[in-house]
Design a protein around this motif. Structure first.
Motif, PDB file in Angstrom:
ATOM      1  N   GLU A 144      86.341 -47.870 -62.627  1.00  0.00           N
ATOM      2  CA  GLU A 144      87.008 -46.786 -61.810  1.00  0.00           C
ATOM      3  C   GLU A 144      87.142 -45.498 -62.631  1.00  0.00           C
ATOM      4  N   LEU A 145      86.770 -45.296 -63.967  1.00  0.00           N
ATOM      5  CA  LEU A 145      86.594 -44.262 -64.352  1.00  0.00           C
ATOM      6  C   LEU A 145      84.927 -43.619 -64.681  1.00  0.00           C
ATOM      7  N   GLY A 146      84.131 -44.293 -63.797  1.00  0.00           N
ATOM      8  CA  GLY A 146      82.761 -44.064 -63.841  1.00  0.00           C
ATOM      9  C   GLY A 146      81.985 -44.653 -64.807  1.00  0.00           C
ATOM     10  N   LEU A 147      82.224 -45.719 -65.572  1.00  0.00           N
ATOM     11  CA  LEU A 147      81.318 -46.235 -66.580  1.00  0.00           C
ATOM     12  C   LEU A 147      81.016 -47.567 -65.899  1.00  0.00           C
ATOM     13  N   GLU A 148      79.759 -48.030 -66.323  1.00  0.00           N
ATOM     14  CA  GLU A 148      79.303 -49.468 -66.252  1.00  0.00           C
ATOM     15  C   GLU A 148      78.640 -50.053 -67.130  1.00  0.00           C
ATOM     16  N   HIS A 149      78.401 -51.594 -66.980  1.00  0.00           N
ATOM     17  CA  HIS A 149      77.823 -52.351 -68.074  1.00  0.00           C
ATOM     18  C   HIS A 149      76.709 -53.102 -67.304  1.00  0.00           C
ATOM     19  N   SER A 150      75.778 -52.911 -67.419  1.00  0.00           N
ATOM     20  CA  SER A 150      74.611 -53.517 -66.843  1.00  0.00           C
ATOM     21  C   SER A 150      74.126 -54.963 -67.300  1.00  0.00           C
ATOM     22  N   GLU A 151      74.430 -55.082 -68.448  1.00  0.00           N
ATOM     23  CA  GLU A 151      74.098 -56.290 -69.325  1.00  0.00           C
ATOM     24  C   GLU A 151      75.173 -57.459 -69.082  1.00  0.00           C
ATOM     25  N   GLN A 152      74.679 -58.772 -69.783  1.00  0.00           N
ATOM     26  CA  GLN A 152      75.693 -59.752 -70.115  1.00  0.00           C
ATOM     27  C   GLN A 152      76.720 -59.089 -71.197  1.00  0.00           C
ATOM     28  N   PRO A 153      77.950 -59.714 -71.245  1.00  0.00           N
ATOM     29  CA  PRO A 153      78.596 -59.397 -72.518  1.00  0.00           C
ATOM     30  C   PRO A 153      78.288 -59.596 -73.784  1.00  0.00           C
ATOM     31  N   HIS A 154      78.590 -58.624 -74.851  1.00  0.00           N
ATOM     32  CA  HIS A 154      78.165 -58.836 -75.869  1.00  0.00           C
ATOM     33  C   HIS A 154      78.951 -60.195 -76.638  1.00  0.00           C
ATOM     34  N   PRO A 155      78.356 -60.967 -77.538  1.00  0.00           N
ATOM     35  CA  PRO A 155      79.191 -62.182 -78.002  1.00  0.00           C
ATOM     36  C   PRO A 155      80.274 -61.941 -78.866  1.00  0.00           C
ATOM     37  N   SER A 156      80.350 -60.590 -79.389  1.00  0.00           N
ATOM     38  CA  SER A 156      81.431 -60.288 -80.402  1.00  0.00           C
ATOM     39  C   SER A 156      82.287 -59.147 -79.742  1.00  0.00           C
ATOM     40  N   SER A 157      81.631 -58.227 -78.808  1.00  0.00           N
ATOM     41  CA  SER A 157      82.360 -57.126 -78.481  1.00  0.00           C
ATOM     42  C   SER A 157      82.582 -56.797 -77.050  1.00  0.00           C
ATOM     43  N   GLY A 158      82.021 -58.027 -76.097  1.00  0.00           N
ATOM     44  CA  GLY A 158      82.151 -58.104 -74.942  1.00  0.00           C
ATOM     45  C   GLY A 158      81.591 -56.937 -73.900  1.00  0.00           C
ATOM     46  N   PHE A 159      82.391 -56.159 -73.317  1.00  0.00           N
ATOM     47  CA  PHE A 159      81.949 -55.156 -72.358  1.00  0.00           C
ATOM     48  C   PHE A 159      81.917 -53.778 -72.894  1.00  0.00           C
ATOM     49  N   SER A 160      82.031 -53.711 -74.348  1.00  0.00           N
ATOM     50  CA  SER A 160      82.476 -52.437 -75.159  1.00  0.00           C
ATOM     51  C   SER A 160      81.499 -51.351 -74.887  1.00  0.00           C
ATOM     52  N   LEU A 161      80.298 -51.753 -74.749  1.00  0.00           N
ATOM     53  CA  LEU A 161      79.192 -50.740 -74.566  1.00  0.00           C
ATOM     54  C   LEU A 161      78.945 -50.197 -73.150  1.00  0.00           C
ATOM     55  N   VAL A 162      79.845 -49.519 -72.581  1.00  0.00           N
ATOM     56  CA  VAL A 162      79.959 -49.135 -70.995  1.00  0.00           C
ATOM     57  C   VAL A 162      79.198 -47.675 -71.429  1.00  0.00           C
ATOM     58  N   VAL A 163      78.310 -47.407 -70.292  1.00  0.00           N
ATOM     59  CA  VAL A 163      77.725 -46.068 -70.090  1.00  0.00           C
ATOM     60  C   VAL A 163      78.156 -45.326 -68.838  1.00  0.00           C
ATOM     61  N   MET A 164      78.221 -43.832 -68.847  1.00  0.00           N
ATOM     62  CA  MET A 164      78.353 -43.229 -67.662  1.00  0.00           C
ATOM     63  C   MET A 164      77.419 -43.428 -66.326  1.00  0.00           C
ATOM     64  N   THR A 165      77.697 -43.503 -65.289  1.00  0.00           N
ATOM     65  CA  THR A 165      76.807 -43.562 -64.083  1.00  0.00           C
ATOM     66  C   THR A 165      76.379 -42.017 -63.940  1.00  0.00           C
ATOM     67  N   PRO A 166      75.461 -42.036 -63.207  1.00  0.00           N
ATOM     68  CA  PRO A 166      74.778 -40.507 -62.820  1.00  0.00           C
ATOM     69  C   PRO A 166      75.796 -39.735 -62.073  1.00  0.00           C
ATOM     70  N   ALA A 167      76.870 -40.424 -61.238  1.00  0.00           N
ATOM     71  CA  ALA A 167      77.811 -39.427 -60.594  1.00  0.00           C
ATOM     72  C   ALA A 167      78.704 -38.982 -61.625  1.00  0.00           C
ATOM     73  N   THR A 168      79.283 -39.815 -62.623  1.00  0.00           N
ATOM     74  CA  THR A 168      80.040 -39.382 -63.707  1.00  0.00           C
ATOM     75  C   THR A 168      79.592 -38.234 -64.472  1.00  0.00           C
ATOM     76  N   LYS A 169      78.303 -38.434 -64.834  1.00  0.00           N
ATOM     77  CA  LYS A 169      77.745 -37.176 -65.602  1.00  0.00           C
ATOM     78  C   LYS A 169      77.937 -36.029 -64.787  1.00  0.00           C
ATOM     79  N   ARG A 170      77.482 -36.067 -63.524  1.00  0.00           N
ATOM     80  CA  ARG A 170      77.378 -34.918 -62.345  1.00  0.00           C
ATOM     81  C   ARG A 170      78.956 -34.363 -62.529  1.00  0.00           C
ATOM     82  N   ARG A 171      80.021 -35.357 -62.408  1.00  0.00           N
ATOM     83  CA  ARG A 171      81.204 -34.722 -62.292  1.00  0.00           C
ATOM     84  C   ARG A 171      81.728 -33.976 -63.571  1.00  0.00           C
TER      85      ARG A 171
END
Length: 196
Positions: free
Chosen positions: A86-113
């Protein structure tokens, strides 16, 4: 006393307010100074606009009463990932075994916004970093930091072979290896990767 921490706190507050303009249910940022003092999170990301968006996900989850993490806040679950989207972050890989989906990154649209907000914050962070890492004879660092105790000094991320990480003062790690209980390998400070 330098005004740099105040400038950075003001830029963090302004960036948070910009996120609130797009996501009004996001609670107010209680203390920009706490983000400055704790320059990394449990998932090991450095202070940046992307990190601020990550923290905003947690803020919205708290406002909604959603439990978005487990394992003492380390594992970021799919509820975290849904709000992150919802905030324009994505996680393209499988979840990390210890941190899950913590390593989200901005989408190109979010960077533009948020382009102009990100640039102002980047400049403030750069200035803050230069001022706080200058180690001159006039800098007072307290006895614990001067003697390499874990009670002072700047902690950095050290990783092991299985990807777990800990925050440690480099001089403490130099005294003797710290071994991972899961994989049995020593934690090490990763080499800095040049940008460009």
């Amino acid at each position: 006393m330098s005004t740099t921490p105040f400038v950075l706190a003001a830029e963090l507050a302004a960036a948070w307010a910009d996120i609130q303009r797009h996501h009004p249910e996001l609670p107010n940022l209680a203390s920009p100074e706490s983000l400055i003092g704790e320059s990394s999170s449990a998932c090991g990301t450095e202070l940046s606009f992307e990190r601020l968006l990550h923290e905003a996900v947690h803020g919205i989850a708290a406002a909604r009463g959603v439990r978005d993490t487990s394992r003492a806040g380390r594992y970021h679950n799919r509820r975290f990932l849904a709000i992150a989207a919802e905030l324009g972050l994505e996680h393209s890989e499988q979840p990390h075994p210890s941190s899950g989906f913590s390593l989200v990154v901005m989408t190109p649209a979010t960077k533009r916004r948020y382009r102009s907000t990100m640039e102002r914050l980047r400049k403030a962070l750069g200035t803050h970093s230069k001022v706080t890492t200058a180690d001159t004879a006039k800098s007072f660092r307290g006895p614990a930091a001067r003697h390499g105790s874990s009670g002072g000094g700047v902690r950095v991320k050290a990783v092991c072979g299985c990807g777990r990480n800990v925050r440690v003062v480099p001089s403490v790690l130099a005294q003797a290896p710290i071994m991972c209980g899961a994989c049995g390998q020593a934690f090490r400070i990763p080499e800095a990767v040049p940008v460009g």
